[in-house]
Design an enzyme around this catalytic site. Structure first.
Site, mmCIF file in Angstrom:
data_model
loop_
_atom_site.group_PDB
_atom_site.id
_atom_site.type_symbol
_atom_site.label_atom_id
_atom_site.label_comp_id
_atom_site.label_asym_id
_atom_site.label_seq_id
_atom_site.Cartn_x
_atom_site.Cartn_y
_atom_site.Cartn_z
ATOM 1 C CE LYS A 46 -1.070 0.355 4.964
ATOM 2 N NZ LYS A 46 -2.174 0.457 5.934
ATOM 3 C CG ASP A 47 3.963 2.388 2.470
ATOM 4 O OD1 ASP A 47 2.918 3.016 2.745
ATOM 5 O OD2 ASP A 47 4.750 1.952 3.329
ATOM 6 N NE ARG A 71 0.105 7.473 11.719
ATOM 7 C CZ ARG A 71 -0.624 7.588 10.622
ATOM 8 N NH1 ARG A 71 -1.917 7.277 10.654
ATOM 9 N NH2 ARG A 71 -0.094 7.994 9.483
ATOM 10 N NE ARG A 101 2.306 11.598 7.440
ATOM 11 C CZ ARG A 101 3.398 12.072 6.830
ATOM 12 N NH1 ARG A 101 3.403 13.305 6.374
ATOM 13 N NH2 ARG A 101 4.473 11.324 6.693
ATOM 14 C CB CYS A 119 -1.710 7.940 -0.826
ATOM 15 S SG CYS A 119 -0.844 9.511 -0.962
ATOM 16 N NE ARG A 139 -8.197 2.450 3.229
ATOM 17 C CZ ARG A 139 -8.345 1.852 4.407
ATOM 18 N NH1 ARG A 139 -9.490 1.221 4.695
ATOM 19 N NH2 ARG A 139 -7.377 1.869 5.309
ATOM 20 N NE ARG A 140 -7.030 3.170 8.302
ATOM 21 C CZ ARG A 140 -5.727 3.049 8.556
ATOM 22 N NH1 ARG A 140 -5.018 4.124 8.866
ATOM 23 N NH2 ARG A 140 -5.138 1.874 8.520
#
Length: 313
Positions: free
Chosen positions: A83-84, A157, A151, A245, A133-134
């Site tokens: 996904k990166d 996080r 971030r 993204c 997306r979230r």
């Protein structure tokens, strides 16, 4: 292979990235004990930058320095979270995605200090996430919750959540927390039919130089064909849509018992009021991804995807 060899692996220097390389090292030790691994970790511009990723070219900010080391011959193989890897542009010329490892848990999860599930959170709860997306799916299913931009890697996080004051809970990837040994922080793994995952969720890819046949063969020996088929379907859809993204795109391909691939994809407005959903099946992943993208475009996905970019992480 019978002769001993050194394999130089490049990666980001985040705790999660290093854990992912250790997984590859362990697989190689088990299947190819003649291979000695040397890890070259590096900081990427995406790791150092704390502003909007759009200013750095999006997810490519987490891969370009590592890819540059590969192309320069400083390393033989690199490990990326799928996904990166940017989906709206080709793989860097001269490189190839040589293997996809067996996919881990694809779900998003809630991390809440009090142990609550997402449906138990009171109105106004501040949810740390910057992924569009979230954010869009929060607006769709839990519009009373408040997404707050955040971030940094998963460890940082969690530290920000524990410090208090800005975030009441986080949305993170189950697989990421498992990889860094923080699975006990997971409060509520969210069903994929409610929170459709990101393209490539839970998957790692091994990338090497196209002309390095010995490394290609070594990487291929670690590959999981089923995961590879699923990721190709998802990324084909993403490429046709020219999504990145900053795009509110979600997708999950799954292999059915009869061998067919199913691909469910969703494009959603950030306010959750417009939802485009497609679910199709096919035998060929490229055909499937192309068909699902075309169906989304017929529903009006281009209008949603052409809206101004928003930060994602």
């Amino acid at each position: 292979m019978s002769d001993s060899r050194l394999l130089r692996i490049g990666t980001r220097n985040s705790p999660m990235a290093l854990a992912q390389v250790e997984r590859v090292r362990a697989m190689l030790a088990d299947r190819h004990p003649e291979v000695t691994v040397d890890v070259m970790s590096m900081s990427t511009s995406g790791d150092r930058w704390h502003g909007d990723l759009a200013a750095l070219g999006g997810k490519g900010a987490f891969t370009k320095e590592v890819d540059a080391a590969l192309l320069a011959g400083d390393v033989d193989l690199v490990v990326h979270c799928v996904k990166d890897v940017p989906g709206d542009r080709p793989t860097p010329a001269g490189t190839v995605m040589a293997a996809y490892l067996t996919r881990d848990d694809v779900r998003d999860c809630l991390v809440h200090p009090g142990g609550l599930r997402i449906e138990q959170l009171p109105a106004g709860t501040r949810i740390g996430t910057s992924a569009v997306r979230r954010v869009a799916q929060l607006a769709l299913h839990w519009p009373n919750l408040m997404p707050v931009a955040i971030r940094g890697n998963a460890n940082s996080r969690l530290a920000k959540l524990d410090a208090g004051g800005t975030y009441d809970a986080l949305l993170l990837a189950v697989s990421g927390l498992q990889r860094i040994g923080q699975a006990d922080r997971i409060t509520h793994p969210i069903d994929v039919d409610r929170m459709v995952p990101a393209v490539g969720s839970g998957a790692l890819v091994l990338q090497c130089r196209d002309d390095d046949t010995s490394t290609r063969d070594l990487a291929a020996s670690l590959s999981d064909p089923r995961t590879g088929q699923e990721i190709v379907a998802e990324r084909t859809m993403l490429h046709v849509l020219q999504g990145n993204c900053h795009s509110p795109i979600a997708a999950l391909a799954r292999t059915e018992p009869d061998g067919r691939l199913g691909l469910r994809a969703r494009v959603i407005s950030l306010d959750g009021k417009t939802v485009l959903d497609v679910h199709e099946w096919a035998a060929d992943p490229i055909t499937l991804g192309t068909s699902v993208a075309a169906a989304l475009l017929r529903q009006g996905a281009r209008d949603l995807l052409d809206l101004p970019a928003h930060e994602s992480a």
